[in-house]
Structures are given as structure tokens and as C-alpha cells.
Design an enzyme around this catalytic site. Structure first.
Site, PDB file in Angstrom:
ATOM      1  N   CYS A  44       0.806  -1.228   0.000  1.00 51.71           N
ATOM      2  CA  CYS A  44       0.000   0.000   0.000  1.00 51.71           C
ATOM      3  C   CYS A  44       0.837   1.275   0.000  1.00 51.71           C
ATOM      4  CB  CYS A  44      -0.952  -0.002   1.192  1.00 51.71           C
ATOM      5  SG  CYS A  44      -2.097  -1.404   1.191  1.00 51.71           S
ATOM      6  N   HIS A 102      -3.378   7.092   2.280  1.00 57.28           N
ATOM      7  CA  HIS A 102      -3.750   5.810   1.684  1.00 57.28           C
ATOM      8  C   HIS A 102      -5.157   5.457   2.139  1.00 57.28           C
ATOM      9  CE1 HIS A 102      -4.049   1.668   0.695  1.00 57.28           C
ATOM     10  NE2 HIS A 102      -3.886   1.244   1.928  1.00 57.28           N
ATOM     11  N   ASN A 133     -10.017  -0.487  -0.539  1.00 56.23           N
ATOM     12  CA  ASN A 133      -8.562  -0.402  -0.468  1.00 56.23           C
ATOM     13  C   ASN A 133      -7.984  -0.928  -1.779  1.00 56.23           C
ATOM     14  OD1 ASN A 133      -5.830  -0.713   0.019  1.00 56.23           O
ATOM     15  ND2 ASN A 133      -6.079  -1.615   2.051  1.00 56.23           N
TER      16      ASN A 133
END
Length: 333
Positions: A114, A258, A288
Site C-alpha cells: 500500500c 492511503h 482499499n
């Protein structure tokens, strides 16, 4: 000294949307349960597209907005944990071919989960500052639906597919009168492999105990532990980069974290006293998307008129590895 600028942003998400109500029919879960714990309402799933396909579409948009021609791009770097091929060729090579970039262009992948887009910014800007490259195309692209166990309600509700790209360029003759700090002002990246097993995708080569063969190749996460570490780590990292550059939170035009979980975003935002107007949140629409989440969020802010030429933006991310990082950027120029 040469500096690097982020000239443009672009993103792509596949058309098929998988809502929480769709997931109710697949696993034992509910829209209420998912929204309360994650803030996610829907996510986009790539049915017949690869990470490379999505990367090319996001990159095409970023290039078209940059004022740079495809012939002027001299490096392409992809961040992905879901590459088109297991180990080779790289997704960057595949994407360069799809885009029709110059033969012989520098092309390679990185894997930082990520945090991938922050790592891309650091590598791309370093290539430009060193004089090795002038225009670098960076892309975060993920097909996380391919590594999600769709029987595991704890993880399958969290992730989506998509890609985001940016064109980085040398600042020579591009300052346009904007006072310093400008361009890519500062980047910090870090890692800690001590807790790698809290967030991982094990294979037969991983030598991880207590995971059955049928569960190999799927994403595994101990969410509560990751949550606590992520909030603390991200908060500390943002404080450090702001202090180092003598920037106050209220001077930031956009805070783009993020997009992992709304609760993590809110916790970090509140710790650092950012306002809702400063914070870009897209996790509810896309879930996500790992390395693609920050550029997808930046693209949405750009298309909504929130991200403008000269905007001072702060990015931060935390992911498997563990990896994490932050970046302070004056957009455009």
C-alpha cells in the site's frame, strides 16, 4: 540543483461495481457491519482486465494531461503486488508496450504494497534529480480481487481493483513564478520486517507455519493489530515531515492518505488536526486499492477541482512489509 515536479495525475477503475449488498449474498456479512468498521460501500472489480491493462488506461490519461508526449517519457515504473506475470516480465514492460512507449525505455516494477506510490515518487524523483532521466511515468496498479479469499468475510470486503498514474518531470523552466517550496519538496520512506506476518500473501516458498495449502496465495491480515500500528506510525511520520520542512498543518491544501479504512483515516486526521475540507477520502467508493489508492484519490480531487496547479499536498501510506512513507508536494508547475 535539479528538482522534480508532479505534472499530472490520471486513474482508471474497472466498470463492474461490487456493493456491500452484493457481498451479503456471498459471505456472512451486512452493509451495516462493513460500513461501520471500514466506511466502504462499494468497490470496483476487474473481470477481464489485468493490472497492466488498468495501468495503461490510467497512464494514458496522466500523459494526456501532462503536456509531455509519449516519446518524451524515458522511464516507466509500476508498483504492484498483483503483477500480470508471476515473476517476469514486469508489469512495467507490459504497460510500456500497451502504451506504445519508446523501445528501449527503462521499465521495472517495485513491490511495497500500500506504500507503493510513495516509493514510486521517491525513486522517480531521484532519477530526475540525478540527471539520469527527465520524464518518468509512475503507476500504482492492483488487481487485488485475484488474491482475495472470497470466502473470508474479514478481508474480502476491504479490497478493490484499479490503477493510478502520474507524470514526473524535471523542474527546468517550469517554475512559472511560483515561489519555493515547489515541486516534490520532500519524501520519506521506511520499513520494518519484524511484523511482516501481520499482513501478507504467503506462498509455498514463504515457510509460514499453520497455513493450509488451500489458503496459500490469498491475502492474510490481522486487522486489529495492523490498525493500531498504522495509526501510530502514520501520525508520527506526518509530524516529522511537516516539522522538517517548517510546514504547519493548516498550510496544507490537501491531505491525501492511503485509502485503507475510514477509521484509520479519521484517526490520523484527528490526531494531526486536519479539517474535513483538507482531507481527501475515496475509500467508500473504491475500497482499499493498495498502491493505486493515493493516485486514484488524487485524480478524483483533480477532477472535482480540489487539486489545482500549485496546491500543497501531503501524502501518507502504510502497508504490508511493513512499509510506510509520506510525501510533501507542490502539485503541477
Amino acid at each position: 540543483m535539479k528538482n522534480a515536479a508532479m505534472l499530472s495525475i490520471g486513474a482508471y477503475v474497472p466498470p463492474y461495481e461490487l456493493s456491500n449488498f452484493d457481498l451479503e449474498k456471498m459471505v456472512e456479512t451486512s452493509d451495516e457491519w462493513i460500513v461501520k468498521r471500514t466506511g466502504i460501500h462499494t468497490r470496483h472489480i476487474a473481470k477481464n482486465e489485468t493490472a497492466g491493462d488498468m495501468a495503461a488506461k490510467a497512464a494514458d490519461l496522466a500523459i494526456s494531461r501532462s503536456g509531455i508526449s509519449k516519446e518524451e517519457i524515458d522511464a516507466i515504473i509500476c508498483a504492484t503486488i498483483t503483477p500480470d506475470f508471476f515473476c517476469m516480465p514486469s508489469t512495467a514492460c507490459i504497460t510500456a508496450e500497451k502504451l506504445g512507449l519508446n523501445k528501449g525505455i527503462t521499465a521495472f516494477d517495485i513491490s511495497a504494497a500500500c506504500s507503493g506510490f510513495i516509493y514510486l515518487l521517491e525513486i522517480g524523483s531521484a532519477l530526475i534529480k540525478s540527471g539520469a532521466k527527465k520524464n518518468v511515468l509512475i503507476i500504482g496498479t492492483e488487481k487485488l480481487s485475484s488474491i482475495v479469499d472470497w470466502k473470508d468475510r474479514a478481508t474480502c470486503v476491504l479490497f478493490g481493483d484499479g490503477a493510478g498514474a502520474a507524470v514526473l518531470s524535471c523542474m527546468d523552466n517550469k517554475n512559472n513564478g511560483i515561489s519555493k517550496p515547489y515541486g516534490i519538496i520532500d519524501i520519506h520512506t521506511a520499513s520494518d520486517g519484524n511484523k511482516a506476518e501481520l499482513l501478507m500473501t504467503p506462498t509455498k516458498n514463504s515457510n509460514i507455519k499453520d497455513i493450509a495449502d488451500e489458503n496459500l496465495g490469498f491475502l492474510h491480515m490481522k486487522g486489529n493489530e495492523v490498525f493500531k500500528i498504522a495509526v501510530q506510525t502514520l501520525s508520527n511520520d506526518v509530524v516529522k515531515i511537516l516539522k522538517k520542512n517548517n510546514v504547519k498543518p493548516e498550510e496544507i491544501d490537501l491531505f491525501v492518505p492511503h485509502q485503507a479504512n475510514f477509521r484509520i483515516i479519521e484517526a490520523v486526521k484527528n490526531r494531526l488536526n486536519f479539517t474535513d475540507n483538507q482531507c481527501v477520502v475515496t475509500v467508500g467508493k473504491y475500497g482499499n486499492t493498495s498502491s493505486a489508492s493515493i493516485p486514484i484519490a488524487l485524480n478524483e480531487a483533480y477532477e472535482n477541482g480540489r487539486l489545482k496547479n500549485g496546491s500543497l499536498i501531503l501524502l501518507d501510506a502504510f502497508g504490508g512489509g511493513f512499509t510506510w512513507g509520506s510525501a510533501l508536494i507542490r502539485f503541477g508547475l
